[in-house]
Design a protein around this motif. Structure first.
Motif, PDB file in Angstrom:
ATOM      1  N   ILE A  55      -5.701 -83.683  64.262  1.00 45.39           N
ATOM      2  CA  ILE A  55      -5.531 -84.255  65.605  1.00 45.39           C
ATOM      3  C   ILE A  55      -4.391 -83.523  66.301  1.00 45.39           C
ATOM      4  O   ILE A  55      -3.273 -83.480  65.806  1.00 45.39           O
ATOM      5  CB  ILE A  55      -5.244 -85.760  65.542  1.00 45.39           C
ATOM      6  N   ALA A  56      -4.696 -82.948  67.453  1.00 43.30           N
ATOM      7  CA  ALA A  56      -3.704 -82.188  68.201  1.00 43.30           C
ATOM      8  C   ALA A  56      -2.773 -83.109  68.973  1.00 43.30           C
ATOM      9  O   ALA A  56      -3.059 -84.299  69.170  1.00 43.30           O
ATOM     10  CB  ALA A  56      -4.404 -81.230  69.158  1.00 43.30           C
ATOM     11  N   ARG A  57      -1.649 -82.571  69.426  1.00 36.85           N
ATOM     12  CA  ARG A  57      -0.716 -83.332  70.263  1.00 36.85           C
ATOM     13  C   ARG A  57      -1.458 -83.839  71.485  1.00 36.85           C
ATOM     14  O   ARG A  57      -2.144 -83.089  72.166  1.00 36.85           O
ATOM     15  CB  ARG A  57       0.448 -82.431  70.700  1.00 36.85           C
ATOM     16  N   GLY A  58      -1.359 -85.109  71.746  1.00 35.07           N
ATOM     17  CA  GLY A  58      -2.068 -85.714  72.848  1.00 35.07           C
ATOM     18  C   GLY A  58      -3.274 -86.525  72.422  1.00 35.07           C
ATOM     19  O   GLY A  58      -3.778 -87.337  73.187  1.00 35.07           O
ATOM     20  N   TYR A 274       5.837 -95.864  50.731  1.00 34.96           N
ATOM     21  CA  TYR A 274       5.864 -94.412  50.793  1.00 34.96           C
ATOM     22  C   TYR A 274       6.116 -93.949  52.220  1.00 34.96           C
ATOM     23  O   TYR A 274       5.787 -94.649  53.188  1.00 34.96           O
ATOM     24  CB  TYR A 274       4.548 -93.824  50.257  1.00 34.96           C
ATOM     25  N   VAL A 275       6.692 -92.770  52.334  1.00 33.40           N
ATOM     26  CA  VAL A 275       7.059 -92.214  53.631  1.00 33.40           C
ATOM     27  C   VAL A 275       5.850 -91.569  54.285  1.00 33.40           C
ATOM     28  O   VAL A 275       5.183 -90.715  53.696  1.00 33.40           O
ATOM     29  CB  VAL A 275       8.189 -91.184  53.469  1.00 33.40           C
ATOM     30  N   GLY A 276       5.567 -91.994  55.515  1.00 31.02           N
ATOM     31  CA  GLY A 276       4.508 -91.386  56.311  1.00 31.02           C
ATOM     32  C   GLY A 276       4.883 -91.470  57.777  1.00 31.02           C
ATOM     33  O   GLY A 276       5.451 -92.473  58.221  1.00 31.02           O
ATOM     34  N   THR A 277       4.593 -90.426  58.534  1.00 32.81           N
ATOM     35  CA  THR A 277       5.036 -90.362  59.923  1.00 32.81           C
ATOM     36  C   THR A 277       3.951 -90.699  60.933  1.00 32.81           C
ATOM     37  O   THR A 277       4.252 -90.975  62.088  1.00 32.81           O
ATOM     38  CB  THR A 277       5.549 -88.960  60.255  1.00 32.81           C
ATOM     39  N   ASP A 278       2.681 -90.606  60.540  1.00 29.98           N
ATOM     40  CA  ASP A 278       1.548 -90.717  61.465  1.00 29.98           C
ATOM     41  C   ASP A 278       1.532 -89.554  62.448  1.00 29.98           C
ATOM     42  O   ASP A 278       1.045 -89.673  63.580  1.00 29.98           O
ATOM     43  CB  ASP A 278       1.541 -92.051  62.213  1.00 29.98           C
ATOM     44  N   ALA A 279       2.059 -88.400  62.032  1.00 34.59           N
ATOM     45  CA  ALA A 279       2.037 -87.219  62.889  1.00 34.59           C
ATOM     46  C   ALA A 279       0.606 -86.851  63.252  1.00 34.59           C
ATOM     47  O   ALA A 279      -0.303 -86.966  62.443  1.00 34.59           O
ATOM     48  CB  ALA A 279       2.715 -86.053  62.186  1.00 34.59           C
ATOM     49  N   GLY A 280       0.445 -86.383  64.478  1.00 37.08           N
ATOM     50  CA  GLY A 280      -0.868 -86.078  65.025  1.00 37.08           C
ATOM     51  C   GLY A 280      -1.140 -87.023  66.170  1.00 37.08           C
ATOM     52  O   GLY A 280      -0.989 -88.232  66.044  1.00 37.08           O
ATOM     53  N   GLY A 281      -1.498 -86.495  67.298  1.00 40.14           N
ATOM     54  CA  GLY A 281      -1.718 -87.350  68.461  1.00 40.14           C
ATOM     55  C   GLY A 281      -0.414 -87.599  69.194  1.00 40.14           C
ATOM     56  O   GLY A 281       0.091 -86.737  69.894  1.00 40.14           O
ATOM     57  N   GLY A 282       0.157 -88.787  69.004  1.00 38.44           N
ATOM     58  CA  GLY A 282       1.357 -89.154  69.741  1.00 38.44           C
ATOM     59  C   GLY A 282       2.653 -88.881  69.014  1.00 38.44           C
ATOM     60  O   GLY A 282       3.734 -89.059  69.586  1.00 38.44           O
ATOM     61  N   ILE A 283       2.603 -88.477  67.752  1.00 41.05           N
ATOM     62  CA  ILE A 283       3.804 -88.249  66.954  1.00 41.05           C
ATOM     63  C   ILE A 283       3.828 -86.787  66.529  1.00 41.05           C
ATOM     64  O   ILE A 283       2.832 -86.255  66.014  1.00 41.05           O
ATOM     65  CB  ILE A 283       3.826 -89.146  65.703  1.00 41.05           C
ATOM     66  N   ASP A 284       4.951 -86.119  66.718  1.00 37.30           N
ATOM     67  CA  ASP A 284       5.073 -84.718  66.322  1.00 37.30           C
ATOM     68  C   ASP A 284       5.110 -84.576  64.806  1.00 37.30           C
ATOM     69  O   ASP A 284       5.546 -85.488  64.086  1.00 37.30           O
ATOM     70  CB  ASP A 284       6.347 -84.110  66.905  1.00 37.30           C
ATOM     71  N   HIS A 285       4.690 -83.422  64.324  1.00 40.64           N
ATOM     72  CA  HIS A 285       4.839 -83.091  62.912  1.00 40.64           C
ATOM     73  C   HIS A 285       6.288 -82.689  62.626  1.00 40.64           C
ATOM     74  O   HIS A 285       7.068 -82.396  63.529  1.00 40.64           O
ATOM     75  CB  HIS A 285       3.888 -81.956  62.530  1.00 40.64           C
ATOM     76  N   GLY A 286       6.640 -82.717  61.356  1.00 41.40           N
ATOM     77  CA  GLY A 286       7.972 -82.299  60.940  1.00 41.40           C
ATOM     78  C   GLY A 286       9.039 -83.373  61.010  1.00 41.40           C
ATOM     79  O   GLY A 286      10.232 -83.054  60.954  1.00 41.40           O
ATOM     80  N   LEU A 287       8.639 -84.645  61.086  1.00 43.39           N
ATOM     81  CA  LEU A 287       9.605 -85.730  61.287  1.00 43.39           C
ATOM     82  C   LEU A 287       9.781 -86.628  60.064  1.00 43.39           C
ATOM     83  O   LEU A 287      10.209 -87.774  60.192  1.00 43.39           O
ATOM     84  CB  LEU A 287       9.186 -86.585  62.490  1.00 43.39           C
ATOM     85  N   ALA A 288       9.465 -86.126  58.885  1.00 47.42           N
ATOM     86  CA  ALA A 288       9.625 -86.952  57.685  1.00 47.42           C
ATOM     87  C   ALA A 288      11.059 -87.427  57.515  1.00 47.42           C
ATOM     88  O   ALA A 288      11.299 -88.564  57.096  1.00 47.42           O
ATOM     89  CB  ALA A 288       9.173 -86.181  56.451  1.00 47.42           C
TER      90      ALA A 288
END
Length: 359
Positions: A55-58, A274-288
């Motif tokens: 899922i891309a940003r947005g 467990y740690v999860g960010t939900d990156a993809g869509g509205g959340i950027d990757h790299g935020l663990a």
């Protein structure tokens, strides 16, 4: 080329020497190995247990493997060396063994109710098709399926379960019969109760959890991946919806405001977190690292337990061996002790993935 690493190895809290030969760890000295770290604090590679490379940003599906690669490298460069993709609208099994990308535990596409989820992301099916769709998506992933347990029901103006309780229970059974584990997206009180009692393997978000359900999760060993970064976005979601769905808006705000205490209660009850960010869509990757800090600062998890939730314990849960004899050559070295100051996880000094030096 063999590598040599020396430092305080966690969770053992001992100064140890590690040799990395190919993609494996050994404690037996290897002649001629090059020392790449001498000092500091050594952790098995971090995990993001809930993100979306498809899922891309947005919020739109990605359209190429190169997009997935770029997102995965963003996580990798933050020290995340294994990922559980909790649902992807774009298939990318070719990346499972790509040498410079994090290891992957993947679900197929989200299994979602008709016209009640993010457009183009899930496979939307009615109750009669859910179990068969779960079985098909079990084959599309490599160990997980993702169920959408609830979403806004515009007919009632609030969150509501995706299907009836019997259908949702049958979906979990179908996943287990196919030999995979089931993760469920859930915000509401009603859906999470159905899914926990149905035997789902992990609850994603879980804002509607009650104290009784927390105890039931602990008894069953059901995991919680809180994605606290995601829950902070509920204010914006509520404001966008308020004009048409004021009850839903107030509900989302109430869920957001009580969530740190929900996670704290789950932690104190012994629920695996467990740690999860939900990156993809509205959340950027790299935020663990940001998610780790929220679990410590808002939910009261000790720094050691947060590290376990992002590293050795999460790796064990997903089947990626840590820094043991014959384990996987994935590690992160920090100059400062992250147990003393968790902010150290923002700045890895050395990253090694699959026996290859990334940083």
């Amino acid at each position: 080329m063999a590598w040599h690493v020396r430092g305080v190895v966690l969770p053992d809290d001992e100064v140890r020497d590690l040799w990395l030969v190919g993609d494996r760890v050994t404690f037996t000295p290897v002649a001629g190995a090059q020392t790449i770290a001498d000092g500091g604090f050594v952790l098995p590679g971090l995990i993001d247990a809930h993100c979306h490379l498809g899922i891309a940003r947005g919020g739109a599906p990605i359209t190429s493997l190169d997009q997935a690669r770029a997102l995965a490298r963003t996580d990798r460069d933050a020290g995340v060396l294994a990922i559980r993709d909790a649902g992807s609208p774009y298939p990318y099994p070719e990346l499972d063994d790509e040498p410079d990308l994090p290891r992957l535990a993947r679900a197929g596409r989200h299994v979602a109710p008709p016209k009640r989820y993010l457009r183009d992301i899930g496979i939307e099916v009615g109750a009669a098709e859910v179990a068969a769709t779960v079985t098909a998506q079990a084959r599309a992933g490599n160990g997980w399926v993702k169920l959408v347990g609830d979403w806004i029901d515009r007919g009632v103006g609030d969150l509501a379960p995706a299907w009836d309780a019997d259908t949702m229970t049958a979906a979990v059974r179908a996943a287990h019969a196919a030999g995979v584990r089931a993760a469920v997206h859930t915000f509401s009180e009603s859906a999470v109760e159905i899914m926990v009692r149905a035997g789902v393997d992990s609850v994603e978000h879980g804002t509607g959890l009650s104290l009784d359900l927390v105890d039931e999760m602990a008894r069953r060993g059901t995991a919680l991946v809180p994605t606290m970064i995601n829950i902070r976005t509920f204010g914006g979601i509520a404001e966008q919806a308020r004009a048409k769905f004021p009850g839903y808006a107030e509900h989302m705000l109430a869920l957001r405001d009580r969530f740190p205490e929900v996670v704290r209660s789950a932690y104190e009850a012994g629920v695996p977190i467990y740690v999860g960010t939900d990156a993809g869509g509205g959340i950027d990757h790299g935020l663990a690292a940001d998610e780790m800090l929220l679990l410590h600062e808002q939910a009261g998890m000790t720094t050691t337990d947060v590290l376990a939730a992002a590293s050795w314990r999460a790796r064990e849960w997903l089947g990626f061996p840590g820094l043991v004899e014959g384990g996987l050559a994935d590690l992160v070295v920090y100059a400062e002790d992250p147990r003393a100051d968790l902010r150290a996880v923002r700045d890895p000094a050395r990253i090694v993935l699959r026996g290859r030096v990334v940083r």
